[in-house]
Design an enzyme around this catalytic site. Structure first.
Site, short mmCIF file in Angstrom:
data_model
loop_
_atom_site.label_atom_id
_atom_site.label_comp_id
_atom_site.label_asym_id
_atom_site.label_seq_id
_atom_site.Cartn_x
_atom_site.Cartn_y
_atom_site.Cartn_z
N ALA A 64 33.47 39.03 37.75
CA ALA A 64 34.51 38.73 36.76
C ALA A 64 35.22 37.45 37.18
O ALA A 64 35.30 37.13 38.36
CB ALA A 64 35.51 39.88 36.67
N ASP B 170 51.79 39.75 31.98
CA ASP B 170 50.44 39.26 31.65
C ASP B 170 49.66 40.38 30.96
O ASP B 170 48.84 41.04 31.58
CB ASP B 170 49.71 38.81 32.91
CG ASP B 170 48.34 38.23 32.59
OD1 ASP B 170 48.09 37.93 31.41
OD2 ASP B 170 47.54 38.06 33.51
#
Lengths: 207, 478
Positions: free
Chosen positions: B171, B324
């Site tokens: 990722a 976030d």
């Protein structure tokens, strides 16, 4: 009385050790050959039998570090690296070995590895350059391609490498990590050019 | 044939751009001028065009994003005289180009694109808020680079530190990338590694941004913009310190029990530094893959419930705004648990901010209009509600009412209600168009927290008993 080979080696090692201490402590420029001889317990004249100049002395350390770095590189190489990655591993392994010398390396490299024509070429510097480039040639050869003439590829590589060294000697970031980003980007540029990938021979800018 | 295809694609792009971009009724009612400007800039080659890591306005998404930036910049000059407007148009073109070539802003812009994609409609967010969505996406690191980071951080190679270590990242993280690995004791872990030299790039990019925005320096809200940029820089730099994130992660983990069905991965300190963060690997999928399984309403509601509990637990117990709300930070686990990862961008409210935040919420809950007006004035950096234009007060207050709707409704609240969600967006659009953007820096993060969370639940088409959760989570922690 002839001194034994072992004693010679010991003196040589002691000179290198004391010189490194002095260079680090006082700086390369401020250290005289006299200081080094004194610290090593030798007469100045005797020391010249081992190292004809301060530059030679320093470059001997650099060459040694490069050699160890190259050995590290061959040990660490897995064979799975692509060209950019392998060149990165090579440069990073060398810099890691050079790291203890970093505090005084700027002026040494400037004098000994300068690409401009000089009256007195430093033999150790020239040898280090040739060894380094030979290893680079070998790495590139393993991946089998350059679309540029060799002298162009090698001159370009050496210019980038000297730029990296210059930045690295002055890099204040932790563990010189900014140099690592620079190496990464520089190598991407280099590999793109020699592999002919993505170049349009400047057509995009011919407006 | 090829040329024809390209032509068709261009025309298609133009149509999509025209449909997506904001329209300025007075000067550019069709949006064509703006679309043409964006395309003209996008088609210009930058000197580094062969260097694929540097972002250009290549993708449609990037062009739409740039269009919103342009729209915002332009709106700041709506009242300026003709000469000033001409100057600003020239500046706009230069600014967009600069914006496109800045260091790691490629990633930042992609992040804004992600935020926009997260919303079901493209939303012209207020600029500072859009900026706060920016994340610095580092170039991918090859394994040799990862090894060098490990030698510096641990003095050993990754394969020595771990029993197994994947050479390939699985990722991308905001400042680096994540590799899977296995500890010698057998645990599966996710190892996040930061790209070197990122802090310097963040500083440089924000310096460029200030330059880019310099023509606004005579406008009334310039100080406000500067304060927000400073806050964004502070948060981003904080994110570069993984040891801080590790502390956040551990605190968050301690806030949940097994019964909560919310899981925060364990941090492995002995394998973590400021540049490397090793955490337990959580198996599961992200929202898009979850939705692709066509989950039933019960499942959607279940995860909406968990997400609400999780965020308000962090808010009430730790006084945090997890700022976030990137969809990648939530993991839908097969056993029904919700995984929360990545606490890099977490705002801890100061005592003053915390009290202020709750005063506003309480005033709305108590329907105390004068109290609410005072709180709104303060959030907008006015001394008193009477100092605000009545319309500004009205618009901002209706936004806050929208925020408070779920808090006031007994029973199940449907976050998938399109009408509800669009009302929130319409309010943001109205406030942006009218230039009512002056606010305390913390509102960047609270808005991002709210909009990100609600957009996520909207996409999930989920419901939960919000009021009940809020009452439970706030009990005893206020």
């Amino acid at each position: 009385m002839r001194i034994s080979e072992q004693a010679k080696q010991e003196s040589r090692a002691r000179i290198l050790e004391k010189a490194a201490e002095l260079f680090t402590g006082k700086g390369f420029e401020a250290t005289t050959t006299r200081d080094i001889a004194l610290a090593a317990g030798l007469a100045a004249g005797t020391m010249f039998n081992y190292f004809p100049s301060k530059e030679t002395l320093a470059m001997t350390m650099v060459t040694e570090a490069f050699r160890n770095g190259t050995t590290d590189f061959y040990r660490r190489r897995t064979g799975e690296e692509d060209l950019t990655e392998e060149l990165f591993l090579f440069i990073a392994s060398g810099l890691r070995r050079l790291r203890p010398l970093r505090p005084f390396l700027g002026p040494v490299l400037e004098r000994s590895l300068s690409p401009f024509p000089r009256k007195n070429v430093c033999q150790e510097g020239e040898a280090a350059r040739l060894n380094h480039l030979e290893a680079v040639q070998e790495i590139i050869g393993r991946h089998g391609f350059t679309t540029t003439p060799d002298y162009v590829a090698m001159t370009m590589y050496w210019s980038l490498y000297l730029g990296i060294l210059a930045f690295w000697t002055n890099d204040a970031s932790p563990n010189q990590e900014e140099t690592r980003a620079l190496i990464d980007y520089s190598l991407c540029v280099f590999v793109q050019v020699i592999s002919g990938a993505g170049t349009d021979r400047g057509a995009a800018h011919a407006r | 044939m090829h040329a024809e295809n390209r032509k068709t694609t261009e025309a298609l792009n133009m149509d999509v751009l025209l449909a997506a971009l904001p329209k300025e009724s007075a000067t550019d009612p069709t949006g064509r001028q703006l679309a043409q400007l964006i395309n003209r800039i996008a088609n210009q080659k930058v000197p580094v065009n062969s260097f694929s890591r540097i972002w250009t306005l290549g993708s449609l998404q990037a062009r739409v994003t740039a269009g919103y930036l342009a729209y915002w910049l332009r709106s700041r000059f709506a009242d300026a005289d003709k000469r000033q407007q001409l100057k600003s148009a020239a500046h706009l073109a230069a600014a967009l180009k600069l914006f496109g070539t800045m260091g790691y802003l490629r990633g930042a812009v992609m992040k804004i694109g992600q935020l926009l994609a997260n919303l079901p409609e493209v939303v012209p967010e207020e600029f500072a808020e859009v900026l706060s969505a920016l994340h610095f996406e580092a170039p991918p690191m090859h394994f040799a680079m990862v090894r060098e980071v490990f030698l510096d951080e641990f003095g050993r190679e990754p394969e020595e530190v771990f029993a197994a270590f994947d050479r390939q990242a699985f990722a991308a993280a905001s400042l680096g990338q994540v590799h899977r690995a296995r500890l010698h004791s057998g645990e599966e872990v996710a190892v996040k590694i930061q790209y070197p030299g990122i802090a310097r790039t963040i500083k440089a990019d924000l310096r460029n941004l200030r330059l880019l925005l310099q023509p606004l320096c005579l406008t009334i809200d310039w100080q406000d913009t500067l304060a927000k940029l400073a806050d964004i820089e502070r948060m981003l730099l904080m994110e570069t310190d993984y040891s801080q994130e590790a502390r956040f992660g551990k605190l968050a983990r301690s806030a949940f029990t097994a019964a909560d069905q919310v899981v925060v991965p364990q941090i492995y300190d002995e394998y973590s530094t400021a540049r490397v963060l090793t955490a337990e690997y959580l198996p599961g999928c992200h929202i898009n893959d979850f939705l692709a399984t066509d989950p039933g309403q019960g499942e959607r509601d279940h995860f909406t419930h968990l997400l609400t509990v999780a965020t308000y637990r962090l808010y009430y117990r730790l006084h945090w705004l997890p700022a976030d709300p990137h969809p990648g930070n939530f993991i839908f686990m097969a056993d029904g648990r919700l995984g929360l990862i990545d606490f890099g961008c977490t705002l801890t409210l100061s005592d003053e901010e915390w009290i202020f935040s709750n005063v506003a919420i309480q005033a709305a809950l108590d329907r105390d209009l004068p109290g609410l007006n005072r709180a709104i004035a303060r959030a907008c950096r006015f001394d008193d509600p009477d100092d605000m234009e009545p319309d500004r007060l009205e618009v901002i207050r209706s936004g806050f009412y929208w925020f408070m709707e779920p808090w006031q409704q007994e029973g199940v609240f449907d976050f998938g209600d399109r009408n509800f969600f669009l009302r929130g967006i319409d309010n943001v659009i109205e406030a942006t168009r009218k230039g009512y953007t002056r606010s305390l820096p913390m509102t960047i993060w609270s808005n991002r927290f709210t909009f990100g969370g609600r957009a996520f639940c909207y996409k999930l088409k989920g419901r939960c008993e919000f009021r009940k959760i809020f009452l439970q989570e706030s009990a005893g922690w206020q």
